[in-house]
Write an enzyme that holds these catalytic residues in place. Structure first.
Site, PDB file in Angstrom:
ATOM      1  N   LYS A 217      -5.920   2.036  10.310  1.00  0.00           N
ATOM      2  CA  LYS A 217      -5.025   1.162   9.563  1.00  0.00           C
ATOM      3  C   LYS A 217      -3.599   1.480   9.957  1.00  0.00           C
ATOM      4  O   LYS A 217      -3.255   2.640  10.194  1.00  0.00           O
ATOM      5  CB  LYS A 217      -5.205   1.367   8.052  1.00  0.00           C
ATOM      6  CG  LYS A 217      -4.170   0.629   7.205  1.00  0.00           C
ATOM      7  CD  LYS A 217      -4.211   1.064   5.747  1.00  0.00           C
ATOM      8  CE  LYS A 217      -3.064   0.430   4.974  1.00  0.00           C
ATOM      9  NZ  LYS A 217      -3.037   0.845   3.562  1.00  0.00           N
ATOM     10  N   GLU A 266       6.293   1.631  -7.063  1.00  0.00           N
ATOM     11  CA  GLU A 266       5.397   2.714  -6.631  1.00  0.00           C
ATOM     12  C   GLU A 266       6.017   4.097  -6.758  1.00  0.00           C
ATOM     13  O   GLU A 266       7.014   4.416  -6.102  1.00  0.00           O
ATOM     14  CB  GLU A 266       4.968   2.473  -5.179  1.00  0.00           C
ATOM     15  CG  GLU A 266       3.953   3.487  -4.683  1.00  0.00           C
ATOM     16  CD  GLU A 266       3.347   3.100  -3.360  1.00  0.00           C
ATOM     17  OE1 GLU A 266       2.570   3.902  -2.810  1.00  0.00           O
ATOM     18  OE2 GLU A 266       3.633   1.993  -2.866  1.00  0.00           O
ATOM     19  N   GLU A 310      -8.279  -1.334   1.934  1.00  0.00           N
ATOM     20  CA  GLU A 310      -6.929  -0.818   2.105  1.00  0.00           C
ATOM     21  C   GLU A 310      -6.593   0.182   0.995  1.00  0.00           C
ATOM     22  O   GLU A 310      -5.978   1.223   1.242  1.00  0.00           O
ATOM     23  CB  GLU A 310      -5.939  -1.989   2.093  1.00  0.00           C
ATOM     24  CG  GLU A 310      -4.505  -1.583   2.337  1.00  0.00           C
ATOM     25  CD  GLU A 310      -3.555  -2.772   2.327  1.00  0.00           C
ATOM     26  OE1 GLU A 310      -2.334  -2.546   2.232  1.00  0.00           O
ATOM     27  OE2 GLU A 310      -4.032  -3.924   2.410  1.00  0.00           O
ATOM     28  N   GLU A 445       1.829 -12.395   2.701  1.00  0.00           N
ATOM     29  CA  GLU A 445       1.960 -11.240   1.801  1.00  0.00           C
ATOM     30  C   GLU A 445       3.355 -10.632   1.877  1.00  0.00           C
ATOM     31  O   GLU A 445       3.938 -10.266   0.853  1.00  0.00           O
ATOM     32  CB  GLU A 445       0.905 -10.178   2.130  1.00  0.00           C
ATOM     33  CG  GLU A 445       0.976  -8.963   1.204  1.00  0.00           C
ATOM     34  CD  GLU A 445      -0.107  -7.948   1.482  1.00  0.00           C
ATOM     35  OE1 GLU A 445       0.174  -6.735   1.348  1.00  0.00           O
ATOM     36  OE2 GLU A 445      -1.238  -8.346   1.825  1.00  0.00           O
TER      37      GLU A 445
END
Length: 467
Positions: A217, A266, A310, A445
Site C-alpha cells: 500500500k 486524526e 486499508e 476521495e
C-alpha cells in the site's frame, strides 16, 4: 482595569529566593475567561510568533504569543529524540514556580515535524524538519478554566515588585483583545498541481509496483493552490475551522510571514502519565443529506472490502509498532464510524500502558508515518513517495502538537491542512492506494478531503480542479 491575583503571583515569585538561581521562570495565574480566537486575532502584530491548538474533545485550547525559546535540530539521525535531549537541557534552566495541578500550564512546547527528515524546497523553507516553541505568554483553557502562563528571563537584580509589574502589564494587554471581525475576500482561482491524466498515471504506476514488488500500500497526495484577491488572515481561516470542524484538532503554527493551519480528525498519539492513546483512521466516505442516507453510507463503509483492507493495514502496523513498548495494549477487533461535518471515516481507538523507560518521543518515532499517511511496508512506501509524488509534503501528514516538561503531550496528524503565504494557500489531500484501487475513485476521495479547508476558505467543493 483587570487585576492580577497579586497575592498568588507574589507567593510564587518569593520561591526564587529559596531556589538556586536560574535564568528563566515560568509563572502561572488563573484568570477570568477570555475568548481564545479574539486573543489570537488581537495579537496580529505578533504574526510569525503565534500558535493555536485545540484538541478534538474540545476541552483543551492553547494560544501562544511571542517566542521565548525554540527547540530544533538540523540532525536527521534521530530528530525525535534530539528534541527530547534539547528539552532535558533547557528545563534545567527554568524555575517552574506554580503549583497548579492542571494539564497544559507552565512550560508547554508547541510545534511539529516534517513528513520526511530531509531539507525542504523553497515553499517550506520557513518550516524546518522539526521546530517547537515555548511562548512568552500562553493562554490555556482547560475544561472551562482559564490560565495564563508567563515565561520571563530574570537576573539577580530583579525585584519581586518589578516582576509583578511586568506580569500585570502583560495581563492588561491580554484583556485588551476586542471582538474579532472577519474580512471578506474573493476566491479567484484554484490551481491543481496535477492534471487528472498525471494523477491516473501515478496511481497506475503505484498499482503496478504493488502487484510486482513487496509494496502492499502507498498513500499518494495531491496539492491544490487557492488564490484570493487579497491576503488571507490566519485568524479568518482559524475562526472558520473552529466553528465548522467539530471533533477535530484545530492548529496554527506561524513562521515569519507564513502559517501552517488545519483541522485534523486524526490523533497520532497522546501520553499522560505513561498511558498512551492512539487512533487508526483510514477508510473514507461522504455524509448523507438525510439521516437515512447518512446511515446507509456508513453501513456501506463498514462493509466495503477495499476500505476495510486499508484500515486493517493501519491497525496491524500500529499494533506491531507499539506492542514492544507497552506492558498492556487494548485495540478493538472491529472499526467504528467517526463522523465529521463533510465526511466520515473508519476508526479504531488504541490504548496502551507504556513501559517505564518509554517516552512520548519514542512513540512518535515508532508511529510516524502510519500506513494511513505513508504505506506498507513503511520504507518501501516512503521510497515510492519520494520518487514519484511531485509535490513537497513539508509538514503535511506529519506530527503536530505539544508536550510539557514531564513529556506528557498530544500530537495530531497534520492532514486537512494548508500553508498560507500572502493571498495564496496550498492545500493537501491524500488517499491510500492498494492493488484494486481505481484512479477516479481515489481522485474523488481527495476532492472530498479537500472540502473542509475549501469550505472554510469559501471555495467551491464541486470544482473539478483540472479534471
Amino acid at each position: 482595569m483587570i487585576k492580577t491575583d497579586r497575592v498568588s503571583l507574589e507567593a510564587q515569585l518569593k520561591q526564587i529566593e529559596h531556589i538556586e538561581q536560574t535564568p528563566y521562570i515560568s509563572i502561572v495565574q488563573k484568570i477570568n475567561p477570555i475568548d481564545p480566537l479574539n486573543l489570537f486575532a488581537h495579537f496580529a502584530h505578533l504574526k510569525g510568533e503565534r500558535f493555536y491548538w485545540s484538541n478534538a474533545a474540545g476541552d483543551l485550547t492553547f494560544v501562544g504569543l511571542g517566542t521565548f525559546k525554540e527547540l530544533y535540530t538540523d540532525s536527521s539521525d534521530d530528530r525525535f529524540l534530539a528534541i527530547q535531549d534539547q528539552l532535558n537541557q533547557l528545563k534545567e534552566s527554568i524555575n517552574v514556580l506554580h503549583d497548579f495541578d492542571v494539564e497544559g500550564v507552565g512550560p508547554v512546547f508547541f510545534g511539529g515535524f516534517s513528513f520526511f527528515d530531509t531539507p525542504h524546497r523553497k515553499e517550506w523553507e520557513s518550516f524546518p524538519e522539526n521546530n517547537f516553541v515555548l511562548a512568552k505568554q500562553m493562554l490555556t483553557v482547560k475544561q472551562g478554566e482559564y490560565f495564563l502562563t508567563h515565561h520571563i528571563e530574570v537576573s539577580p537584580n530583579d525585584s519581586i515588585e518589578v516582576l509583578l509589574n511586568q506580569i500585570e502589564q502583560e495581563t492588561e494587554a491580554i484583556y485588551e483583545a476586542g471582538l474579532f471581525v472577519q474580512e471578506t475576500r474573493k476566491l479567484e482561482e484554484v490551481q491543481d498541481q496535477l492534471s487528472f491524466d498525471q494523477w491516473s498515471s501515478m496511481i497506475a504506476h503505484a498499482i503496478e509496483e504493488i502487484q510486482t514488488t513487496n509494496l502492499e500500500k502507498v498513500v499518494l497526495a495531491r496539492e491544490v493552490e487557492a488564490v484570493f484577491d487579497r491576503t488571507i488572515p490566519t485568524e479568518d481561516l482559524l475562526y472558520a475551522l473552529t466553528n465548522q470542524q467539530q471533533h477535530s484538532y484545530v492548529f496554527v503554527m506561524e513562521q515569519g510571514e507564513e502559517a501552517f493551519i488545519g483541522a485534523s480528525p486524526e490523533r497520532l498519539v497522546s501520553v499522560t502519565n505513561q498511558v498512551m492513546y492512539s487512533a487508526c483512521l483510514a477508510g473514507t466516505t461522504s455524509r448523507g443529506e438525510t439521516m437515512d442516507v447518512d446511515d446507509l453510507l456508513a453501513w456501506r463503509l463498514l462493509n466495503d472490502e477495499k476500505n476495510l483492507e486499508e484500515h486493517r493495514y493501519v491497525v496491524n502496523m500500529i499494533r506491531e509498532a507499539v506492542q514492544p513498548i507497552c506492558t498492556h495494549l487494548d485495540i478493538p477487533n472491529e472499526p467504528q464510524i467517526y463522523p465529521l461535518k463533510n465526511i466520515q471515516h473508519l476508526y479504531t481507538p488504541v490504548q496502551g500502558q507504556l513501559k517505564p523507560e518509554v517516552t512520548l518521543f519514542d512513540t512518535l518515532k515508532k508511529l510516524h508515518p502510519t500506513p494511513a499517511l505513508g504505506g506498507e511496508p513503511r520504507q518501501d512506501a516512503m521510497n515510492f513517495i519520494k520518487m514519484h509524488e511531485p509535490i513537497e509534503r513539508g509538514w503535511y501528514a506529519a506530527p503536530i502538537g505539544w508536550f510539557d516538561q514531564s513529556l506528557n503531550g498530544e500530537f495530531a496528524v497534520a492532514i486537512r491542512s494548508g500553508l498560507i503565504a500572502g493571498n495564496r494557500i496550498k492545500l493537501f489531500a491524500g488517499c491510500g492506494v492498494v492493488a484494486d484501487s481505481d484512479a477516479k475513485a481515489e481522485y474523488d476521495e481527495t476532492n472530498l478531503k479537500l472540502t473542509p479547508m475549501l469550505d472554510a476558505l469559501g471555495g467551491n467543493r464541486d470544482d473539478d480542479y483540472g479534471e
